[in-house]
Design a protein around this motif. Sequence first.
Motif, PDB file in Angstrom:
ATOM      1  N   SER A  37       0.941  50.644 -47.956  1.00 41.03           N
ATOM      2  CA  SER A  37       0.346  49.613 -47.470  1.00 41.03           C
ATOM      3  C   SER A  37      -0.748  49.801 -46.124  1.00 41.03           C
ATOM      4  CB  SER A  37       0.466  48.287 -47.021  1.00 41.03           C
ATOM      5  OG  SER A  37       1.975  47.870 -47.061  1.00 41.03           O
ATOM      6  N   ASN A  38      -0.143  51.037 -45.391  1.00 41.20           N
ATOM      7  CA  ASN A  38      -0.216  51.708 -44.347  1.00 41.20           C
ATOM      8  C   ASN A  38       0.083  53.169 -44.291  1.00 41.20           C
ATOM      9  OD1 ASN A  38       2.425  52.065 -43.570  1.00 41.20           O
ATOM     10  ND2 ASN A  38       2.369  49.495 -42.853  1.00 41.20           N
ATOM     11  N   ASP A  39      -0.075  54.124 -43.188  1.00 46.23           N
ATOM     12  CA  ASP A  39       0.034  55.483 -43.132  1.00 46.23           C
ATOM     13  C   ASP A  39       1.405  56.011 -43.160  1.00 46.23           C
ATOM     14  OD1 ASP A  39      -2.911  56.079 -43.521  1.00 46.23           O
ATOM     15  OD2 ASP A  39      -2.371  56.103 -40.795  1.00 46.23           O
ATOM     16  N   LYS A  40       2.423  54.574 -42.323  1.00 42.70           N
ATOM     17  CA  LYS A  40       4.302  54.723 -42.667  1.00 42.70           C
ATOM     18  C   LYS A  40       4.440  54.984 -44.253  1.00 42.70           C
ATOM     19  CE  LYS A  40       7.660  53.603 -40.929  1.00 42.70           C
ATOM     20  NZ  LYS A  40       8.371  52.279 -38.894  1.00 42.70           N
ATOM     21  N   GLU A  41       3.812  53.559 -44.547  1.00 38.66           N
ATOM     22  CA  GLU A  41       4.357  53.536 -45.707  1.00 38.66           C
ATOM     23  C   GLU A  41       3.833  54.535 -47.118  1.00 38.66           C
ATOM     24  OE1 GLU A  41       3.948  49.611 -47.534  1.00 38.66           O
ATOM     25  OE2 GLU A  41       4.531  48.953 -45.835  1.00 38.66           O
ATOM     26  N   THR A  42       2.974  55.026 -46.997  1.00 36.11           N
ATOM     27  CA  THR A  42       2.063  56.687 -48.088  1.00 36.11           C
ATOM     28  C   THR A  42       2.876  57.436 -47.326  1.00 36.11           C
ATOM     29  OG1 THR A  42       0.040  55.338 -48.033  1.00 36.11           O
ATOM     30  CG2 THR A  42       0.487  58.067 -48.369  1.00 36.11           C
ATOM     31  N   CYS A  43       3.264  58.272 -46.249  1.00 38.39           N
ATOM     32  CA  CYS A  43       4.009  58.988 -46.006  1.00 38.39           C
ATOM     33  C   CYS A  43       5.354  58.862 -46.541  1.00 38.39           C
ATOM     34  CB  CYS A  43       4.127  59.061 -44.576  1.00 38.39           C
ATOM     35  SG  CYS A  43       2.983  59.588 -43.878  1.00 38.39           S
ATOM     36  N   ARG A  44       5.365  57.368 -46.693  1.00 39.13           N
ATOM     37  CA  ARG A  44       7.378  57.338 -47.039  1.00 39.13           C
ATOM     38  C   ARG A  44       7.286  58.306 -48.479  1.00 39.13           C
ATOM     39  NH1 ARG A  44      11.387  54.187 -44.113  1.00 39.13           N
ATOM     40  NH2 ARG A  44       8.865  53.269 -43.419  1.00 39.13           N
ATOM     41  N   SER A  45       6.309  56.874 -48.924  1.00 33.86           N
ATOM     42  CA  SER A  45       6.182  56.911 -50.677  1.00 33.86           C
ATOM     43  C   SER A  45       6.164  58.449 -51.071  1.00 33.86           C
ATOM     44  CB  SER A  45       4.856  56.249 -51.038  1.00 33.86           C
ATOM     45  OG  SER A  45       4.201  56.723 -52.596  1.00 33.86           O
ATOM     46  N   ILE A  46       5.182  59.303 -50.704  1.00 37.31           N
ATOM     47  CA  ILE A  46       4.912  61.090 -50.528  1.00 37.31           C
ATOM     48  C   ILE A  46       6.664  61.481 -50.819  1.00 37.31           C
ATOM     49  CG2 ILE A  46       3.959  63.069 -49.624  1.00 37.31           C
ATOM     50  CD1 ILE A  46       1.481  61.551 -48.862  1.00 37.31           C
ATOM     51  N   ALA A  47       7.193  61.450 -49.993  1.00 35.51           N
ATOM     52  CA  ALA A  47       8.839  61.849 -48.846  1.00 35.51           C
ATOM     53  C   ALA A  47       9.694  61.339 -50.681  1.00 35.51           C
ATOM     54  CB  ALA A  47       9.138  61.656 -48.187  1.00 35.51           C
ATOM     55  N   PHE A  48       9.381  60.356 -50.653  1.00 38.89           N
ATOM     56  CA  PHE A  48      10.696  60.324 -51.515  1.00 38.89           C
ATOM     57  C   PHE A  48      10.503  59.520 -52.543  1.00 38.89           C
ATOM     58  CE2 PHE A  48      11.977  59.098 -47.376  1.00 38.89           C
ATOM     59  CZ  PHE A  48      12.311  60.182 -46.278  1.00 38.89           C
ATOM     60  N   ASN A  49       9.800  59.150 -53.498  1.00 38.72           N
ATOM     61  CA  ASN A  49       9.117  58.722 -54.422  1.00 38.72           C
ATOM     62  C   ASN A  49       9.105  60.078 -55.316  1.00 38.72           C
ATOM     63  OD1 ASN A  49       9.704  55.839 -53.454  1.00 38.72           O
ATOM     64  ND2 ASN A  49       7.055  55.532 -53.309  1.00 38.72           N
ATOM     65  N   SER A  50       9.372  59.347 -56.987  1.00 40.95           N
ATOM     66  CA  SER A  50       9.073  60.331 -58.073  1.00 40.95           C
ATOM     67  C   SER A  50       7.467  60.844 -58.670  1.00 40.95           C
ATOM     68  CB  SER A  50       9.623  60.028 -59.044  1.00 40.95           C
ATOM     69  OG  SER A  50      11.314  60.125 -58.264  1.00 40.95           O
ATOM     70  N   LEU A  51       7.063  60.729 -58.716  1.00 42.15           N
ATOM     71  CA  LEU A  51       5.304  61.762 -59.794  1.00 42.15           C
ATOM     72  C   LEU A  51       6.237  60.208 -60.862  1.00 42.15           C
ATOM     73  CD1 LEU A  51       2.817  62.652 -59.814  1.00 42.15           C
ATOM     74  CD2 LEU A  51       3.338  64.471 -60.757  1.00 42.15           C
ATOM     75  N   GLU A  52       5.172  59.261 -61.460  1.00 36.08           N
ATOM     76  CA  GLU A  52       4.556  58.536 -62.470  1.00 36.08           C
ATOM     77  C   GLU A  52       3.817  58.483 -62.795  1.00 36.08           C
ATOM     78  OE1 GLU A  52       6.202  54.464 -61.683  1.00 36.08           O
ATOM     79  OE2 GLU A  52       8.022  54.790 -60.751  1.00 36.08           O
ATOM     80  N   PHE A  53       4.143  58.830 -64.603  1.00 37.01           N
ATOM     81  CA  PHE A  53       2.553  58.933 -65.741  1.00 37.01           C
ATOM     82  C   PHE A  53       2.828  57.197 -66.317  1.00 37.01           C
ATOM     83  CE2 PHE A  53       3.186  63.843 -65.216  1.00 37.01           C
ATOM     84  CZ  PHE A  53       1.802  63.593 -64.856  1.00 37.01           C
ATOM     85  N   LYS A  54       2.381  56.446 -66.453  1.00 37.60           N
ATOM     86  CA  LYS A  54       2.454  55.419 -67.178  1.00 37.60           C
ATOM     87  C   LYS A  54       1.751  55.233 -68.243  1.00 37.60           C
ATOM     88  CE  LYS A  54       2.773  52.593 -62.730  1.00 37.60           C
ATOM     89  NZ  LYS A  54       3.613  51.888 -61.656  1.00 37.60           N
TER      90      LYS A  54
END
Length: 76
Positions: A37-54
């Motif tokens: 929802s903001n730059d900080k959360e997007t950076c966190r998502s890039i750093a820690f979330n896995s790539l998904e193919f829904k």
Amino acid sequence: MAPEVILGNPSDYKQDVWSLGIFLYALLSGTVPFFGSNDKETCRSIAFNSLEFKEEVWSGVSPSVKHLLTRMLEKD
């Protein structure tokens, strides 16, 4: 933004491959793989979330393309 950019590493070709992977993912799915929802959360998502193919979005995309994206968006 590539994970290396978030970590402050010097630029190299891997960041370009990452950016092209994000672009290809967005063209094929109509969305981006990592977001917040903001730059900080997007950076966190890039750093820690896995790539998904829904499945509902990616069911018509070949396994080869998914493999290519997985390699382009590999966090290494």
